[in-house]
Design an enzyme around this catalytic site. Structure first.
Site, PDB file in Angstrom:
ATOM      1  N   THR A  62       0.813  -1.212   0.000  1.00 24.96           N
ATOM      2  CA  THR A  62       0.000   0.000   0.000  1.00 24.96           C
ATOM      3  C   THR A  62       0.850   1.267   0.000  1.00 24.96           C
ATOM      4  O   THR A  62       1.986   1.248   0.500  1.00 24.96           O
ATOM      5  CB  THR A  62      -0.913  -0.001   1.250  1.00 24.96           C
ATOM      6  OG1 THR A  62      -1.493   1.279   1.414  1.00 24.96           O
ATOM      7  CG2 THR A  62      -0.122  -0.318   2.522  1.00 24.96           C
ATOM      8  N   ASP A  63       0.278   2.344  -0.492  1.00 22.43           N
ATOM      9  CA  ASP A  63       0.979   3.634  -0.411  1.00 22.43           C
ATOM     10  C   ASP A  63       0.975   4.186   1.013  1.00 22.43           C
ATOM     11  O   ASP A  63       1.677   5.149   1.318  1.00 22.43           O
ATOM     12  CB  ASP A  63       0.367   4.648  -1.387  1.00 22.43           C
ATOM     13  CG  ASP A  63      -1.104   4.961  -1.125  1.00 22.43           C
ATOM     14  OD1 ASP A  63      -1.715   4.327  -0.231  1.00 22.43           O
ATOM     15  OD2 ASP A  63      -1.658   5.838  -1.819  1.00 22.43           O
ATOM     16  N   GLU A  64       0.173   3.567   1.892  1.00 21.20           N
ATOM     17  CA  GLU A  64       0.096   4.086   3.270  1.00 21.20           C
ATOM     18  C   GLU A  64       1.408   3.899   4.024  1.00 21.20           C
ATOM     19  O   GLU A  64       1.625   4.511   5.064  1.00 21.20           O
ATOM     20  CB  GLU A  64      -1.070   3.423   4.019  1.00 21.20           C
ATOM     21  CG  GLU A  64      -2.389   3.699   3.316  1.00 21.20           C
ATOM     22  CD  GLU A  64      -3.630   3.322   4.108  1.00 21.20           C
ATOM     23  OE1 GLU A  64      -3.565   3.275   5.338  1.00 21.20           O
ATOM     24  OE2 GLU A  64      -4.665   3.088   3.466  1.00 21.20           O
ATOM     25  N   TYR A  78      -2.005  -0.705  10.936  1.00 28.91           N
ATOM     26  CA  TYR A  78      -2.116  -1.360   9.615  1.00 28.91           C
ATOM     27  C   TYR A  78      -0.931  -0.990   8.729  1.00 28.91           C
ATOM     28  O   TYR A  78      -0.218  -1.867   8.221  1.00 28.91           O
ATOM     29  CB  TYR A  78      -3.433  -0.971   8.923  1.00 28.91           C
ATOM     30  CG  TYR A  78      -3.429  -1.262   7.434  1.00 28.91           C
ATOM     31  CD1 TYR A  78      -3.388  -2.571   6.956  1.00 28.91           C
ATOM     32  CD2 TYR A  78      -3.427  -0.225   6.489  1.00 28.91           C
ATOM     33  CE1 TYR A  78      -3.351  -2.844   5.587  1.00 28.91           C
ATOM     34  CE2 TYR A  78      -3.392  -0.488   5.125  1.00 28.91           C
ATOM     35  CZ  TYR A  78      -3.355  -1.798   4.679  1.00 28.91           C
ATOM     36  OH  TYR A  78      -3.307  -2.065   3.324  1.00 28.91           O
ATOM     37  N   SER A 119       2.344  -2.364   9.845  1.00 28.50           N
ATOM     38  CA  SER A 119       2.519  -3.808   9.602  1.00 28.50           C
ATOM     39  C   SER A 119       2.841  -4.066   8.134  1.00 28.50           C
ATOM     40  O   SER A 119       3.649  -4.929   7.804  1.00 28.50           O
ATOM     41  CB  SER A 119       1.272  -4.592  10.049  1.00 28.50           C
ATOM     42  OG  SER A 119       0.181  -4.326   9.192  1.00 28.50           O
ATOM     43  N   LYS A 120       2.232  -3.287   7.242  1.00 27.93           N
ATOM     44  CA  LYS A 120       2.541  -3.458   5.811  1.00 27.93           C
ATOM     45  C   LYS A 120       3.969  -2.973   5.527  1.00 27.93           C
ATOM     46  O   LYS A 120       4.701  -3.582   4.739  1.00 27.93           O
ATOM     47  CB  LYS A 120       1.544  -2.692   4.934  1.00 27.93           C
ATOM     48  CG  LYS A 120       0.120  -3.211   4.957  1.00 27.93           C
ATOM     49  CD  LYS A 120      -0.047  -4.620   4.423  1.00 27.93           C
ATOM     50  CE  LYS A 120       0.094  -4.732   2.925  1.00 27.93           C
ATOM     51  NZ  LYS A 120      -0.256  -6.098   2.426  1.00 27.93           N
TER      52      LYS A 120
HETATM   53  P1  NAD Z   1      -9.518  -7.757   2.133  1.00 25.82           P
HETATM   54  O1  NAD Z   1      -9.515  -7.418   3.569  1.00 25.82           O
HETATM   55  O2  NAD Z   1     -10.738  -7.507   1.311  1.00 25.82           O
HETATM   56  O3  NAD Z   1      -9.159  -9.314   1.948  1.00 25.82           O
HETATM   57  C1  NAD Z   1      -8.152  -9.946   2.673  1.00 25.82           C
HETATM   58  C2  NAD Z   1      -8.238 -11.436   2.399  1.00 25.82           C
HETATM   59  O4  NAD Z   1      -7.159 -12.088   3.101  1.00 25.82           O
HETATM   60  C3  NAD Z   1      -9.534 -12.088   2.921  1.00 25.82           C
HETATM   61  O5  NAD Z   1     -10.049 -12.976   1.954  1.00 25.82           O
HETATM   62  C4  NAD Z   1      -9.098 -12.833   4.184  1.00 25.82           C
HETATM   63  O6  NAD Z   1      -9.890 -13.969   4.471  1.00 25.82           O
HETATM   64  C5  NAD Z   1      -7.663 -13.207   3.810  1.00 25.82           C
HETATM   65  N1  NAD Z   1      -6.815 -13.428   5.004  1.00 25.82           N
HETATM   66  C6  NAD Z   1      -6.674 -12.607   6.076  1.00 25.82           C
HETATM   67  N2  NAD Z   1      -5.821 -13.145   6.970  1.00 25.82           N
HETATM   68  C7  NAD Z   1      -5.387 -14.317   6.428  1.00 25.82           C
HETATM   69  C8  NAD Z   1      -4.488 -15.330   6.869  1.00 25.82           C
HETATM   70  N3  NAD Z   1      -3.853 -15.238   8.049  1.00 25.82           N
HETATM   71  N4  NAD Z   1      -4.272 -16.392   6.062  1.00 25.82           N
HETATM   72  C9  NAD Z   1      -4.907 -16.508   4.864  1.00 25.82           C
HETATM   73  N5  NAD Z   1      -5.785 -15.600   4.417  1.00 25.82           N
HETATM   74  C10 NAD Z   1      -6.025 -14.511   5.183  1.00 25.82           C
HETATM   75  O7  NAD Z   1      -8.261  -7.002   1.509  1.00 25.82           O
HETATM   76  P2  NAD Z   1      -8.098  -6.301   0.094  1.00 25.82           P
HETATM   77  O8  NAD Z   1      -8.705  -4.963   0.154  1.00 25.82           O
HETATM   78  O9  NAD Z   1      -8.491  -7.245  -0.969  1.00 25.82           O
HETATM   79  O10 NAD Z   1      -6.511  -6.086   0.059  1.00 25.82           O
HETATM   80  C11 NAD Z   1      -5.660  -7.093  -0.472  1.00 25.82           C
HETATM   81  C12 NAD Z   1      -4.219  -6.643  -0.313  1.00 25.82           C
HETATM   82  O11 NAD Z   1      -4.009  -5.391  -0.978  1.00 25.82           O
HETATM   83  C13 NAD Z   1      -3.812  -6.422   1.151  1.00 25.82           C
HETATM   84  O12 NAD Z   1      -2.503  -6.924   1.320  1.00 25.82           O
HETATM   85  C14 NAD Z   1      -3.832  -4.907   1.306  1.00 25.82           C
HETATM   86  O13 NAD Z   1      -2.883  -4.481   2.279  1.00 25.82           O
HETATM   87  C15 NAD Z   1      -3.437  -4.456  -0.083  1.00 25.82           C
HETATM   88  N6  NAD Z   1      -3.968  -3.124  -0.444  1.00 25.82           N
HETATM   89  C16 NAD Z   1      -5.318  -2.909  -0.432  1.00 25.82           C
HETATM   90  C17 NAD Z   1      -5.794  -1.655  -0.814  1.00 25.82           C
HETATM   91  C18 NAD Z   1      -7.282  -1.362  -0.854  1.00 25.82           C
HETATM   92  O14 NAD Z   1      -7.669  -0.231  -1.179  1.00 25.82           O
HETATM   93  N7  NAD Z   1      -8.147  -2.320  -0.610  1.00 25.82           N
HETATM   94  C19 NAD Z   1      -4.909  -0.632  -1.162  1.00 25.82           C
HETATM   95  C20 NAD Z   1      -3.543  -0.903  -1.131  1.00 25.82           C
HETATM   96  C21 NAD Z   1      -3.077  -2.164  -0.789  1.00 25.82           C
HETATM   97  P1  TYD Z   2     -10.855   3.756   4.096  1.00 29.43           P
HETATM   98  O1  TYD Z   2     -11.781   3.296   3.030  1.00 29.43           O
HETATM   99  O2  TYD Z   2     -10.947   3.151   5.446  1.00 29.43           O
HETATM  100  O3  TYD Z   2      -9.379   3.605   3.504  1.00 29.43           O
HETATM  101  P2  TYD Z   2      -7.965   4.139   4.118  1.00 29.43           P
HETATM  102  O4  TYD Z   2      -8.144   4.529   5.517  1.00 29.43           O
HETATM  103  O5  TYD Z   2      -7.110   2.922   3.986  1.00 29.43           O
HETATM  104  O6  TYD Z   2      -7.546   5.261   3.219  1.00 29.43           O
HETATM  105  O7  TYD Z   2     -11.032   5.318   4.261  1.00 29.43           O
HETATM  106  C1  TYD Z   2     -10.877   6.210   3.178  1.00 29.43           C
HETATM  107  C2  TYD Z   2     -11.015   7.628   3.707  1.00 29.43           C
HETATM  108  O8  TYD Z   2     -12.362   7.810   4.166  1.00 29.43           O
HETATM  109  C3  TYD Z   2     -10.127   7.899   4.910  1.00 29.43           C
HETATM  110  O9  TYD Z   2      -9.641   9.242   4.826  1.00 29.43           O
HETATM  111  C4  TYD Z   2     -11.052   7.761   6.103  1.00 29.43           C
HETATM  112  C5  TYD Z   2     -12.398   8.190   5.546  1.00 29.43           C
HETATM  113  N1  TYD Z   2     -13.580   7.509   6.147  1.00 29.43           N
HETATM  114  C6  TYD Z   2     -14.646   8.275   6.630  1.00 29.43           C
HETATM  115  O10 TYD Z   2     -14.626   9.516   6.578  1.00 29.43           O
HETATM  116  N2  TYD Z   2     -15.716   7.621   7.170  1.00 29.43           N
HETATM  117  C7  TYD Z   2     -15.776   6.265   7.252  1.00 29.43           C
HETATM  118  O11 TYD Z   2     -16.792   5.729   7.793  1.00 29.43           O
HETATM  119  C8  TYD Z   2     -14.690   5.493   6.732  1.00 29.43           C
HETATM  120  C9  TYD Z   2     -14.719   3.990   6.790  1.00 29.43           C
HETATM  121  C10 TYD Z   2     -13.617   6.165   6.177  1.00 29.43           C
END
Ligand code: NAD
Ligand code: TYD
Length: 348
Positions: free
Chosen positions: A130-132, A155, A158-159
């Site tokens: 992630t960019d975070e 979060y 940890s990433k």
């Molecule tokens: P998500 O939370 O929707 O899905 C996570 C999946 O991992 C689930 O299916 C869960 O059951 C599985 N999982 C969790 N713990 C596990 C374990 N110990 N063993 C096996 N499986 C396990 O997440 P997502 O939004 O699809 O994100 C996927 C990846 O992309 C993550 O690594 C996240 O950090 C990264 N990412 C997500 C975003 C975003 O906007 N969603 C942005 C940047 C990076």
């Molecule tokens: P989120 O979807 O949780 O992604 P991230 O925190 O990883 O960027 O949140 C996106 C943005 O929206 C973040 O600035 C927090 C804000 N947010 C709210 O204002 N209300 C909400 O209920 C949630 C879940 C997020």
């Protein structure tokens, strides 16, 4: 790229990635290792359940034995690592699982790769991050691959830890890795705890919409299908050891996103005045102000750029949630309601 282990393939991005890859490539095998936490939903993959090139294993990435069995049974030569605890707000309520899965789980996968791949050629470990990890930007500037790590939440910390461990396995053991650091994804199958699906659901249910602080935090939104294509591009074309930032070139404030969602749901469902549901609530602690990605490296080196602009991607997303109410309703049961109460009761 042939026998691919996808971790976390029942989550939001993992599901989209598996559907995309099996549709496009007929000569690959995908094994999906997923623990099925609250965020994992096998229903996302129902349409490929009977595909001969797809296998599902329910298991934990913290269990090396489970991973090793998959490597042996399926001769895995590629790992695309999505599995993680992924929600910032949950990491504030309880960080432990984030450290366990995101840090220790990533280490377990790397250990199996290091041992199993000694005599295997044409192998790759792609770590989806992630960019975070870069922390927060001020009013100006963009994250590049050289920006220093400065994570704010459990979060993102940890990433960041897992990114460092993955990189160390390349430098120390020569493991062929790539890391992608992408911005906020949106699209079908996203769990309704993240901003966009949560807000769509609240509007449809005509319930108050929680906007943290003043709603002026900025995220750079990336349509999930563009992200899947970026991962495929890195898998096929990137040199070992390289990191790529992936962004959608869509910097938008939260309040603008929320207003857009209100207007789209009003348009599609013939309702009106949904913006009246917006409620500014207590801010998230450690809330990063702004994320924005400089994606020029992946564009110039690998010829990837996003195909969706926010207008088309968000319309497709809102329509998907309106047309798949059952998918959302099935999630909104015991655990979800408990999380919602813990997270929002004091705020709303
Ligand atoms: P998500 O939370 O929707 O899905 C996570 C999946 O991992 C689930 O299916 C869960 O059951 C599985 N999982 C969790 N713990 C596990 C374990 N110990 N063993 C096996 N499986 C396990 O997440 P997502 O939004 O699809 O994100 C996927 C990846 O992309 C993550 O690594 C996240 O950090 C990264 N990412 C997500 C975003 C975003 O906007 N969603 C942005 C940047 C990076
Ligand atoms: P989120 O979807 O949780 O992604 P991230 O925190 O990883 O960027 O949140 C996106 C943005 O929206 C973040 O600035 C927090 C804000 N947010 C709210 O204002 N209300 C909400 O209920 C949630 C879940 C997020």
């Amino acid at each position: 790229m042939k026998n691919i282990l996808v971790t976390g393939g029942c989550g939001f991005i993992g599901s989209n990635f598996i559907l995309y890859m099996l549709e496009k490539h007929k000569d690959i095998k995908i094994v999906n290792l997923d623990k099925l936490t609250y965020a994992g939903n096998p229903a996302n993959l129902i349409e490929i359940e009977d595909n001969d090139n797809y296998f599902f294993v329910r298991g934990d990435i913290c269990n090396e034995k489970v991973i090793l069995d998959i490597f042996e049974n399926h001769n895995v030569n590629t790992v695309v690592h999505f599995a993680a605890e992924s929600h910032v707000d949950r990491s504030i309520l309880g960080p432990e699982e984030f450290i366990r899965t995101n840090v220790f789980g990533t280490f377990c996968l790397l250990e199996v790769c290091r041992k199993f791949w000694k005599d295997v050629s044409d192998k790759k470990f792609l770590h989806v991050s992630t960019d975070e990890v870069y922390g927060s930007l001020g009013e100006t500037g963009l994250f590049t691959e050289n920006t220093s790590y400065d994570p704010s939440s459990p979060y993102s910390a940890s990433k960041a830890s897992s990114d460092h461990i993955v990189r160390s396995y390349n430098r120390t053991f020569g493991l062929p890795i790539n890391i992608t650091n992408c911005s906020n994804n949106y699209g079908p199958y996203q769990f309704p705890e993240k901003l966009i699906p949560l807000v769509i659901d609240r509007i449809i249910d005509k319930k108050e919409i929680p906007v943290y602080g003043k709603g002026d935090n900025v995220r750079d939104w990336l349509f999930v299908k563009d992200h899947c294509k970026a991962i495929e591009t890195v898998l096929v074309n990137a040199s070992d050891g390289e990191t790529y930032n992936v962004g959608g070139n869509n910097e938008i404030t939260n309040i603008d996103i929320v207003r857009t969602l209100c207007d789209l749901v009003d348009e599609f469902t013939k309702s009106n005045n949904s913006q009246n549901l917006i409620k500014f609530v207590k801010d998230r602690p450690g809330h990063d102000k702004r994320y924005a990605i400089d994606a020029s490296k992946i564009k110039n080196e690998l010829d990837w750029s996003p195909e969706y602009n926010f207008k088309t991607g968000i319309r497709e997303t809102v329509l998907w949630y309106i047309n798949n109410r059952k998918w959302v309703e099935n999630i909104k049961t015991g655990d979800y309601l408990k999380y919602f109460e813990d997270q929002y009761n004091e705020r709303l």
